[in-house]
Design an enzyme around this catalytic site. Structure first.
Site, PDB file in Angstrom:
ATOM      1  N   GLU B  29      16.980  45.852  60.586  1.00 45.26           N
ATOM      2  CA  GLU B  29      16.082  46.852  61.156  1.00 45.26           C
ATOM      3  C   GLU B  29      15.052  46.158  62.049  1.00 45.26           C
ATOM      4  OE1 GLU B  29      16.760  48.993  56.939  1.00 45.26           O
ATOM      5  OE2 GLU B  29      14.726  48.377  57.459  1.00 45.26           O
ATOM      6  N   GLU B  60      19.626  49.972  53.963  1.00 41.10           N
ATOM      7  CA  GLU B  60      19.802  48.605  53.470  1.00 41.10           C
ATOM      8  C   GLU B  60      21.161  48.417  52.807  1.00 41.10           C
ATOM      9  OE1 GLU B  60      17.031  50.411  53.069  1.00 41.10           O
ATOM     10  OE2 GLU B  60      15.547  49.265  54.205  1.00 41.10           O
ATOM     11  N   TYR B  86      12.316  46.279  50.046  1.00 45.61           N
ATOM     12  CA  TYR B  86      13.315  47.256  50.497  1.00 45.61           C
ATOM     13  C   TYR B  86      14.741  46.844  50.155  1.00 45.61           C
ATOM     14  CZ  TYR B  86       9.383  48.690  53.481  1.00 45.61           C
ATOM     15  OH  TYR B  86       8.162  49.076  53.964  1.00 45.61           O
ATOM     16  N   ILE B  87      14.874  45.802  49.385  1.00 46.44           N
ATOM     17  CA  ILE B  87      16.232  45.318  49.101  1.00 46.44           C
ATOM     18  C   ILE B  87      16.908  46.171  48.025  1.00 46.44           C
ATOM     19  CG2 ILE B  87      15.831  43.630  47.245  1.00 46.44           C
ATOM     20  CD1 ILE B  87      17.499  41.635  48.989  1.00 46.44           C
ATOM     21  N   HIS B 129       5.102  46.211  50.186  1.00 44.87           N
ATOM     22  CA  HIS B 129       5.349  45.132  51.152  1.00 44.87           C
ATOM     23  C   HIS B 129       4.979  43.777  50.576  1.00 44.87           C
ATOM     24  CE1 HIS B 129       4.780  48.803  53.536  1.00 44.87           C
ATOM     25  NE2 HIS B 129       5.556  48.258  54.455  1.00 44.87           N
TER      26      HIS B 129
END
Lengths: 409, 338
Positions: B29, B60, B86-87, B129
């Site tokens: 991304e 993802e 975000y994994i 994050h």
């Protein structure tokens, strides 16, 4: 409208055990009705095909309409042979499972055309990413039956070293990717593989298969997004066999008119196909193959069929659907339909068919005896025990070496 | 040889990989035209073309699956997940697929690729994050887990990871991406100033996976850690004068038990440290293995210095992760134990 209010809604299948099934409500388009556009057509132009049903064999078993692939009798007999073998193999393996010779089995009864016709329409070098009910591809690609059985009984000759459940085949030489038991994972992988083929410029097309229930998985949507974005040379097949174990197709379909229609929103050419019509499956796959090979991108095919038997050896379909449902399924039996078509052409007869079945039965019985000579899951011999530590990484690190030592092998 | 920060070193590594091997492709991304939100893939698309460095949809799982499919066809994909947090949407593709393709196909197919992702806190990223999810992946047979702590290692480890032929989850400590990020100006960690940049050789070189680096030799105790906390441990030594031996693991799977054991057998006292939560963190594995290997050499219980068992906070992140002062206290606890 004064009383109108949102209501919690859970769809239910039309029939449950004890009901008299009647599929007249389906209103399926007739064979031969669908137009066959050029394979380079814009995805949006496939709307009617996604909502309709591509069929070639009519109720008299004659090939009709623009989608007739006009295959030679020889090819059709070959397809019939693979389908018959698939069914006999499945039946025999089920019996062996019931005798305790296998831990588990999954038949493809009623859906043989989905795999066999597609495999015959693809090039042999095209990589396939199947799910667990496309064993017909292996027969169509000439996989050694003894090897298939050795895998299913996890013996010393199992090419997967006893690591996978039965029917989760892998055969790289036959361009058959390794099957996962996790649903839908292979769909976006197939797109990645197809993208890599395009990157390499090797002209190959990739195909993958999932069931109707699996369209609810995120991977279905990821695959379609990728396939559309990158115009991947891939054929994405949804085998709508009406049942995801005990859950009827409406639970995944929602209020969408067809599974094929779900592809339209992604900008992927989409076609619903009579999955019990060998000629229609062959023709649609060829069309999608032509489209992909010409650089026009992906196709979503919904193969409309019916799972004639249980999901696996672990469930009993009479607990969730009428026993007579398959018998009244309006699209019939793919083997019977192709057989009658060939007989109508004067290219086949009952006697030859009986002989074919007899030969295939003999082949399967003989093959199993040979497979058993390499061991069984129950009595061994199995692959060497230390092989459980192999193939985890390119090289074994200290942890695996020590653990192997701890196990004493 | 040029002096680079970690982002520049990683960019250089990918440039070298792309230049040397036409089978290398990079995607994620914002990784293409824009060059990544941290600019790690900056300029690579312009230099190598949009078919080799490209943007992906925000999915993802699809990114990981694309890597699996491409690797099966013989490409060498580097997939970027924009933040380690975000994994998780990709976890089925990594845990059930990428990690097992070689095993379940008995070596017929492989899925060698690198999944790169910015990792850890300290940049005011809040709970979405800032995560350090490495322990999830160290529990998965079939994937390797790498965390660099210097620009030199980052480049050499990334090249080695892609060339290993195995799937590698490559966690990039973003707090030291650009050099020292104090976050709180009144708590400067001065020793970091020595580390933000480092000499990075041009061209191709590798840092072998599975080999730890003894960053600082010492006698008082051993600190086993990785990523950002390597610098925190160094700062702690400097601030406290404690003569600790600092081991930078560099690779968590497989980790370098020999180097750890040699050091602990020498010092007899050990702190294992990471920023991720404590319970079932990678420190638990280290502590267990250390007591198995070095039980009779230990003069104090193994000390686990970790983040807390809470989600990562926004306002209080400097209270969340192990700071220099907490590192000093940990070193004191193990060195003063009798």
């Amino acid at each position: 409208m004064a009383d109108a209010s949102p209501r919690f809604h859970v769809p239910a299948p039309p029939f449950r055990p004890g009901d008299e099934p009647d599929f007249q409500f389906l209103k399926l388009p007739k064979a031969g009705e669908a137009k066959r556009p050029d394979p380079g057509v814009a995805a949006a132009e496939t709307r009617e095909l996604a909502l309709g049903l591509v069929g070639v064999l009519d109720h008299n078993h004659q090939a009709v309409g623009e989608w007739d692939p006009k295959l030679s009798a020889e090819i059709l007999r070959e397809g019939l042979g693979h389908m018959v073998l698939t069914r006999i193999y499945d039946d025999r393996m089920l019996k062996l499972q019931r005798q305790g010779k296998m831990s588990f089995y999954m038949k493809s009864t009623g859906e043989e055309a989905v795999a066999v016709a597609a495999a015959m329409a693809l090039d042999k070098k095209d990589m396939v990413f199947p799910s667990y009910r496309q064993q017909g591809i292996l027969f169509a690609r000439g996989r050694n039956i003894v090897d298939m059985m050795c895998h299913c009984i996890s013996n010393s000759r199992d090419n997967l070293k006893g690591r996978q459940l039965p029917v989760h085949y892998t055969w790289k030489d036959g361009a058959f990717f390794t099957i996962s038991g996790n649903l839908g994972t292979q769909f976006p992988q197939a797109v990645g593989y197809a993208m890599a083929c395009a990157y390499k410029g090797d002209g190959q097309v990739t195909a993958s298969w999932i069931g109707d229930g699996t369209t609810a998985e995120g991977d279905f949507h990821g695959a379609l997004t990728l396939a559309s974005t990158y115009r991947a040379p891939v054929i994405l097949n949804v085998v709508n066999n009406q049942w995801a174990i005990s859950t009827y197709q409406g639970i995944a379909l929602g209020d969408a008119p067809t599974f094929a229609s779900k592809g339209l929103g992604y900008g992927v050419a989409s076609i619903r196909v009579d999955g019990n019509d060998f000629l229609a499956v062959y023709a649609a796959t060829k069309w999608a193959h032509e489209r992909a090979a010409a650089g026009e991108g992906a196709t979503l095919l919904e193969l409309f069929t019916y799972r004639g038997d249980a999901h696996s050896t672990s469930d009993d379909p009479s607990k969730y659907r009428p026993k007579t449902e398959y018998g009244v399924w309006p699209l019939g039996d793919p083997i019977e339909r192709l057989k009658q078509h060939l007989i109508g052409q004067g290219e086949w007869d009952e006697k030859r068919h009986a002989k074919l079945e007899e030969e295939m039965t003999k082949l399967v019985v003989k093959s199993y005896k040979e497979a058993e000579s390499y061991g069984t899951l129950h009595d061994g011999p199995l692959s060497p025990t230390e092989s459980i530590f192999e193939d985890v990484y390119a090289e074994q690190d200290w942890r695996l070496k020590r653990q192997r030592r701890d196990l004493g092998v | 040889m040029a002096v680079k920060n970690m982002i520049q070193a990683l960019n250089d590594a990918m440039d070298v990989l792309l230049t040397n091997d036409p089978d290398v492709v990079i995607f994620g991304e914002d990784a293409g035209y824009f060059g990544g939100v941290f600019k790690t893939t900056d300029t690579l698309q312009g230099k190598h073309g949009a078919d080799r460095v490209f943007d992906t949809p925000i999915n993802e799982a699809a990114i990981a699956a694309m890597a699996v499919g491409m690797a099966a066809r013989g490409l060498k994909p580097i997939a970027e997940i924009q933040f380690a947090d975000y994994i998780f949407p990709a976890i089925d593709q990594i845990v059930s697929e990428m990690s097992r393709i070689r095993y379940r196909s008995a070596g017929q197919f492989t899925s060698g690729c690198v999944v790169r992702t910015p990792w850890g806190g300290g940049i005011r990223g809040g709970q979405t994050h800032s995560m350090s999810p490495e322990a999830f992946f160290t529990h998965v047979p079939g994937v390797k887990v790498v965390v660099p702590s210097t620009p030199y290692d980052a480049k050499g480890l990334l090249i080695a990871s892609l060339e290993s032929g195995d799937p590698v989850i490559f966690f990039e400590p973003k707090r030291i991406y650009n050099g020292p990020y104090d976050g709180v100006p009144d708590k400067p960690l001065l020793s970091w100033a020595k580390h933000p940049k480092g000499e990075v050789p041009d061209g191709h070189y590798t840092v072998k996976l599975g080999e730890a680096d003894v960053v600082r030799e010492g006698e008082a105790c051993t600190v086993v850690t990785y990523g950002t906390l390597v610098h925190v441990a160094e700062a702690a030594c400097e601030a406290s004068g404690i003569d600790a031996e600092i081991i930078d693991l560099r690779t968590l799977v497989p980790y370098d038990i020999e180097t750890i054991a040699r050091s602990v057998n020498k010092t007899g006292r050990v702190v294992v440290a990471h920023e991720a939560p404590r319970t079932s963190g990678f420190g638990a594995e280290l502590a267990a293995q250390i007591q198995e290997e070095c039980f009779y050499a230990l003069e104090a219980p193994v000390y686990r210095l970790t983040g807390w068992d809470t989600p990562y906070p926004h306002a209080h992140e400097w209270a969340y992760f192990p700071t220099r002062d907490r590192m000093v206290r940990a070193m004191k606890t193990v060195t003063e134990a009798v």
